[in-house]
Enzyme design. Structure first.
Site, PDB file in Angstrom:
ATOM      1  N   ARG A  81     -13.308  -1.233  -4.504  1.00 38.40           N
ATOM      2  CA  ARG A  81     -13.468  -0.844  -3.099  1.00 38.40           C
ATOM      3  C   ARG A  81     -14.695  -1.516  -2.513  1.00 38.40           C
ATOM      4  NH1 ARG A  81     -12.278   5.520  -3.689  1.00 38.40           N
ATOM      5  NH2 ARG A  81     -12.847   5.082  -5.853  1.00 38.40           N
ATOM      6  N   VAL A  82     -14.748  -1.511  -1.188  1.00 33.55           N
ATOM      7  CA  VAL A  82     -15.659  -2.441  -0.531  1.00 33.55           C
ATOM      8  C   VAL A  82     -17.133  -2.139  -0.788  1.00 33.55           C
ATOM      9  CG1 VAL A  82     -15.635  -1.216   1.722  1.00 33.55           C
ATOM     10  CG2 VAL A  82     -16.007  -3.697   1.621  1.00 33.55           C
ATOM     11  N   VAL A  83     -17.539  -0.874  -0.765  1.00 34.57           N
ATOM     12  CA  VAL A  83     -18.976  -0.595  -0.892  1.00 34.57           C
ATOM     13  C   VAL A  83     -19.483  -1.003  -2.274  1.00 34.57           C
ATOM     14  CG1 VAL A  83     -20.764   1.181  -0.832  1.00 34.57           C
ATOM     15  CG2 VAL A  83     -18.897   1.258   0.830  1.00 34.57           C
ATOM     16  N   SER A  84     -18.765  -0.577  -3.321  1.00 32.63           N
ATOM     17  CA  SER A  84     -19.220  -0.937  -4.669  1.00 32.63           C
ATOM     18  C   SER A  84     -19.098  -2.442  -4.895  1.00 32.63           C
ATOM     19  CB  SER A  84     -18.442  -0.152  -5.727  1.00 32.63           C
ATOM     20  OG  SER A  84     -17.064  -0.169  -5.444  1.00 32.63           O
TER      21      SER A  84
ATOM     22  N   GLN B 162      -8.558  -0.587  11.814  1.00 34.45           N
ATOM     23  CA  GLN B 162      -9.640   0.311  12.231  1.00 34.45           C
ATOM     24  C   GLN B 162      -9.419   1.692  11.630  1.00 34.45           C
ATOM     25  OE1 GLN B 162      -9.427   0.770  16.492  1.00 34.45           O
ATOM     26  NE2 GLN B 162      -7.282   1.329  16.449  1.00 34.45           N
TER      27      GLN B 162
ATOM     28  N   TYR C 166       0.770   4.263  -2.532  1.00 34.30           N
ATOM     29  CA  TYR C 166      -0.339   5.218  -2.340  1.00 34.30           C
ATOM     30  C   TYR C 166      -0.133   6.027  -1.069  1.00 34.30           C
ATOM     31  CZ  TYR C 166      -5.252   6.786  -1.973  1.00 34.30           C
ATOM     32  OH  TYR C 166      -6.402   7.526  -1.866  1.00 34.30           O
TER      33      TYR C 166
ATOM     34  N   PRO D 167      -5.503  -1.821   7.086  1.00 33.74           N
ATOM     35  CA  PRO D 167      -5.698  -1.222   8.415  1.00 33.74           C
ATOM     36  C   PRO D 167      -6.835  -1.889   9.187  1.00 33.74           C
ATOM     37  CG  PRO D 167      -5.442   0.485   6.745  1.00 33.74           C
ATOM     38  CD  PRO D 167      -5.583  -0.811   6.013  1.00 33.74           C
TER      39      PRO D 167
ATOM     40  N   GLY E 150       3.074   8.062  -1.230  1.00 30.18           N
ATOM     41  CA  GLY E 150       2.908   9.050  -2.305  1.00 30.18           C
ATOM     42  C   GLY E 150       2.063  10.220  -1.819  1.00 30.18           C
TER      43      GLY E 150
ATOM     44  N   ARG F 185       0.814  -1.214   0.000  1.00 27.25           N
ATOM     45  CA  ARG F 185       0.000   0.000   0.000  1.00 27.25           C
ATOM     46  C   ARG F 185       0.854   1.273   0.000  1.00 27.25           C
ATOM     47  NH1 ARG F 185      -5.466  -1.637   2.262  1.00 27.25           N
ATOM     48  NH2 ARG F 185      -5.998   0.551   2.440  1.00 27.25           N
TER      49      ARG F 185
HETATM   50  P1  NAD Z   1     -11.282   7.498  -8.844  1.00 31.23           P
HETATM   51  O1  NAD Z   1     -10.331   6.407  -9.151  1.00 31.23           O
HETATM   52  O2  NAD Z   1     -12.713   7.318  -9.228  1.00 31.23           O
HETATM   53  O3  NAD Z   1     -10.803   8.880  -9.485  1.00 31.23           O
HETATM   54  C1  NAD Z   1      -9.463   9.206  -9.707  1.00 31.23           C
HETATM   55  C2  NAD Z   1      -9.364   9.886 -11.063  1.00 31.23           C
HETATM   56  O4  NAD Z   1      -8.003  10.260 -11.314  1.00 31.23           O
HETATM   57  C3  NAD Z   1      -9.794   8.977 -12.220  1.00 31.23           C
HETATM   58  O5  NAD Z   1     -10.668   9.666 -13.084  1.00 31.23           O
HETATM   59  C4  NAD Z   1      -8.473   8.631 -12.915  1.00 31.23           C
HETATM   60  O6  NAD Z   1      -8.635   8.326 -14.276  1.00 31.23           O
HETATM   61  C5  NAD Z   1      -7.676   9.885 -12.649  1.00 31.23           C
HETATM   62  N1  NAD Z   1      -6.233   9.692 -12.710  1.00 31.23           N
HETATM   63  C6  NAD Z   1      -5.489   8.702 -12.135  1.00 31.23           C
HETATM   64  N2  NAD Z   1      -4.188   8.882 -12.416  1.00 31.23           N
HETATM   65  C7  NAD Z   1      -4.104  10.011 -13.187  1.00 31.23           C
HETATM   66  C8  NAD Z   1      -3.031  10.701 -13.800  1.00 31.23           C
HETATM   67  N3  NAD Z   1      -1.762  10.280 -13.686  1.00 31.23           N
HETATM   68  N4  NAD Z   1      -3.313  11.815 -14.523  1.00 31.23           N
HETATM   69  C9  NAD Z   1      -4.583  12.257 -14.664  1.00 31.23           C
HETATM   70  N5  NAD Z   1      -5.657  11.635 -14.116  1.00 31.23           N
HETATM   71  C10 NAD Z   1      -5.401  10.519 -13.378  1.00 31.23           C
HETATM   72  O7  NAD Z   1     -11.156   7.779  -7.281  1.00 31.23           O
HETATM   73  P2  NAD Z   1     -11.930   8.817  -6.333  1.00 31.23           P
HETATM   74  O8  NAD Z   1     -12.543   8.054  -5.242  1.00 31.23           O
HETATM   75  O9  NAD Z   1     -12.754   9.735  -7.149  1.00 31.23           O
HETATM   76  O10 NAD Z   1     -10.694   9.599  -5.709  1.00 31.23           O
HETATM   77  C11 NAD Z   1     -10.390  10.948  -6.075  1.00 31.23           C
HETATM   78  C12 NAD Z   1      -9.271  11.462  -5.191  1.00 31.23           C
HETATM   79  O11 NAD Z   1      -9.675  11.430  -3.830  1.00 31.23           O
HETATM   80  C13 NAD Z   1      -7.980  10.647  -5.280  1.00 31.23           C
HETATM   81  O12 NAD Z   1      -6.875  11.515  -5.221  1.00 31.23           O
HETATM   82  C14 NAD Z   1      -8.028   9.776  -4.040  1.00 31.23           C
HETATM   83  O13 NAD Z   1      -6.748   9.422  -3.596  1.00 31.23           O
HETATM   84  C15 NAD Z   1      -8.741  10.691  -3.056  1.00 31.23           C
HETATM   85  N6  NAD Z   1      -9.412   9.917  -1.996  1.00 31.23           N
HETATM   86  C16 NAD Z   1     -10.613   9.292  -2.233  1.00 31.23           C
HETATM   87  C17 NAD Z   1     -11.203   8.561  -1.211  1.00 31.23           C
HETATM   88  C18 NAD Z   1     -12.544   7.879  -1.378  1.00 31.23           C
HETATM   89  O14 NAD Z   1     -12.996   7.211  -0.454  1.00 31.23           O
HETATM   90  N7  NAD Z   1     -13.259   8.019  -2.484  1.00 31.23           N
HETATM   91  C19 NAD Z   1     -10.571   8.439   0.028  1.00 31.23           C
HETATM   92  C20 NAD Z   1      -9.340   9.065   0.213  1.00 31.23           C
HETATM   93  C21 NAD Z   1      -8.780   9.821  -0.795  1.00 31.23           C
HETATM   94  N1  UDP Z   2     -12.763  -5.397   1.580  1.00 31.42           N
HETATM   95  C1  UDP Z   2     -13.454  -6.591   1.661  1.00 31.42           C
HETATM   96  N2  UDP Z   2     -13.993  -7.102   0.511  1.00 31.42           N
HETATM   97  C2  UDP Z   2     -13.898  -6.474  -0.692  1.00 31.42           C
HETATM   98  C3  UDP Z   2     -13.191  -5.238  -0.759  1.00 31.42           C
HETATM   99  C4  UDP Z   2     -12.625  -4.733   0.397  1.00 31.42           C
HETATM  100  O1  UDP Z   2     -13.595  -7.200   2.725  1.00 31.42           O
HETATM  101  O2  UDP Z   2     -14.437  -7.006  -1.685  1.00 31.42           O
HETATM  102  C5  UDP Z   2     -12.211  -4.833   2.824  1.00 31.42           C
HETATM  103  C6  UDP Z   2     -10.735  -4.443   2.737  1.00 31.42           C
HETATM  104  O3  UDP Z   2      -9.915  -5.549   3.066  1.00 31.42           O
HETATM  105  C7  UDP Z   2     -10.662  -3.341   3.778  1.00 31.42           C
HETATM  106  C8  UDP Z   2     -12.039  -2.687   3.720  1.00 31.42           C
HETATM  107  O4  UDP Z   2     -12.902  -3.631   3.093  1.00 31.42           O
HETATM  108  O5  UDP Z   2     -10.479  -3.889   5.071  1.00 31.42           O
HETATM  109  C9  UDP Z   2     -12.061  -1.390   2.916  1.00 31.42           C
HETATM  110  O6  UDP Z   2     -11.452  -1.658   1.680  1.00 31.42           O
HETATM  111  P1  UDP Z   2     -11.396  -0.608   0.502  1.00 31.42           P
HETATM  112  O7  UDP Z   2     -10.648  -1.245  -0.618  1.00 31.42           O
HETATM  113  O8  UDP Z   2     -12.765  -0.118   0.204  1.00 31.42           O
HETATM  114  O9  UDP Z   2     -10.613   0.660   1.067  1.00 31.42           O
HETATM  115  P2  UDP Z   2      -9.399   0.893   2.096  1.00 31.42           P
HETATM  116  O10 UDP Z   2     -10.037   1.597   3.228  1.00 31.42           O
HETATM  117  O11 UDP Z   2      -8.806  -0.408   2.540  1.00 31.42           O
HETATM  118  O12 UDP Z   2      -8.445   1.691   1.311  1.00 31.42           O
END
Ligand code: NAD
Ligand code: UDP
Length: 321
Positions: free
Chosen positions: A191-194, A281, A150, A279, A153, A147
């Site tokens: 990700r988990v919800v979808s 929690q 990410y 993680p 980064g 991980r």
């Molecule tokens: P997502 O994957 O749906 O969206 C990310 C977008 O960035 C995509 O459209 C992808 O094509 C684009 N992308 C990836 N690499 C790129 C690059 N090198 N140049 C240009 N575009 C690029 O994810 P999201 O959930 O919409 O996340 C958006 C931002 O929010 C991300 O930076 C992510 O790290 C941050 N974030 C999201 C969550 C969450 O729960 N959704 C949680 C923590 C942080």
């Molecule tokens: N997870 C799971 N089943 C799945 C996808 C994810 O049990 O099909 C778990 C994963 O191991 C983590 C939590 O759900 O503990 C959240 O995962 P997600 O990938 O949504 O995001 P994270 O918070 O780990 O970045």
């Protein structure tokens, strides 16, 4: 009538993704001009199809690891794959997207003297030893695990944002996003919800990693966007980092049971190995956002799941076209 003084030209990187496309919608609705830059790695044109003909919307296929020469008043940097499955697919590119992407966007903001927003993450806390996590917690992150591309980064991107702020007086806004869900997540996002909703709607096994006792706190996308907009509009001296998320904390097993109950699915639970460094929690301490932005989430998990299930049901049955 348009109020030209308040209409801005705004760059949204990652604007074709889940969160970015909702952000583009909100900014267009506020009357701004939006330039969406995205390389479509995890994003999709489907998320922005409805905006493509809009006179104040422009799409650029662009990778943020390369410089971008453009004139804008404000920058929102969201480009980065967010799902572990996708960000681990090409980990070197993930680090480059966060780090080189931040350098390129910060350089642009510096030249333009533009305010810049960074989508950071709760992953900067790693597998937290302090619970819930306040912004002052410096985290517990493995620098060499699967991980890390990410987590580290995003941590390095935060460093760059704060150094540009201190060294070049750049107006920065750094938000730490906790697990957010809602319509326009990609069905194969991972990700988990979808995952759980798509599996339940298709009648497939629900894949729980580990025993499902690990927790996450799930924020509905509309709440998150309200937090984003309030933060970006807040005074320049409030730079963050600020946690935005919903403190309602659930085990992954509880989430699976809620999805099964709401969809009425016959899916069964299937237990898979827990990925490395997953993680155990996670819950945001949102006192700072409450105090400084007057923000807090309003959509409970059950309600947010209902809305998200409706979206995926429409998507999977072809009703979204
Ligand atoms: P997502 O994957 O749906 O969206 C990310 C977008 O960035 C995509 O459209 C992808 O094509 C684009 N992308 C990836 N690499 C790129 C690059 N090198 N140049 C240009 N575009 C690029 O994810 P999201 O959930 O919409 O996340 C958006 C931002 O929010 C991300 O930076 C992510 O790290 C941050 N974030 C999201 C969550 C969450 O729960 N959704 C949680 C923590 C942080
Ligand atoms: N997870 C799971 N089943 C799945 C996808 C994810 O049990 O099909 C778990 C994963 O191991 C983590 C939590 O759900 O503990 C959240 O995962 P997600 O990938 O949504 O995001 P994270 O918070 O780990 O970045």
């Amino acid at each position: 009538m348009r109020h030209y003084e308040s209409v801005k030209r705004i760059l949204v990187t990652g604007g074709a993704g889940f969160l970015g496309s909702h952000l583009c919608d909100r900014l267009i609705a506020q009357g701004h001009e939006v330039v969406c830059a995205d390389n479509l790695f995890t994003g999709s044109k489907r998320n922005i199809t409805h905006l493509l003909g809009h006179p104040r919307f422009e799409f650029l296929r662009h990778d943020v690891t390369h410089p971008l020469y453009i004139e804008v008043d404000e920058i929102w940097n969201l480009a980065c794959p967010a799902s572990p499955v996708h960000y681990q697919h090409d980990p070197v590119q993930t680090t480059k997207t966060s780090v080189h992407g931040a350098i390129n966007m910060l350089g642009l903001a510096k030249r333009l003297k533009a305010r810049i927003f960074q989508a950071s993450t709760s992953e900067v806390y790693g597998d937290p030893k302090i619970h819930p996590q306040p912004e002052s917690y410096v985290g517990n992150v493995n620098p060499i695990g699967p991980r890390s591309c990410y987590d580290e980064g995003k941590r390095c991107a935060e460093t760059l944002f704060f150094d540009y702020h201190r060294q070049h007086q750049l107006e920065i806004k750094v938000v730490r996003i906790f697990n957010t869900y809602g319509p326009r997540m990609h069905p194969n996002d991972g990700r988990v919800v979808s995952n759980f909703i798509v599996q339940a709607l298709r009648g497939e096994d629900i894949t729980i990693y580990g025993e499902g006792q690990q927790t996450r706190s799930f924020c509905y996308v509309d709440d998150l966007l309200n937090g984003f907009l309030a933060f970006m509009a807040s005074p320049a001296d409030f730079v963050g980092p600020v946690n935005i998320g919903n403190p309602g904390e659930f085990t992954i097993r509880e989430l699976a049971e809620k999805v099964i109950a709401q969809t009425g699915s016959k899916s069964r639970l299937s237990f898979k190995p827990l990925p490395a460094d997953d993680p155990t929690q996670r819950q945001p301490d949102i006192r700072l956002a409450r105090e400084r932005l007057g923000w807090e989430p309003t959509v409970a998990l059950d309600e947010g799941l209902t809305r998200t299930i409706r979206y995926f049901d429409d998507l999977l049955s072809g009703r979204l076209g």
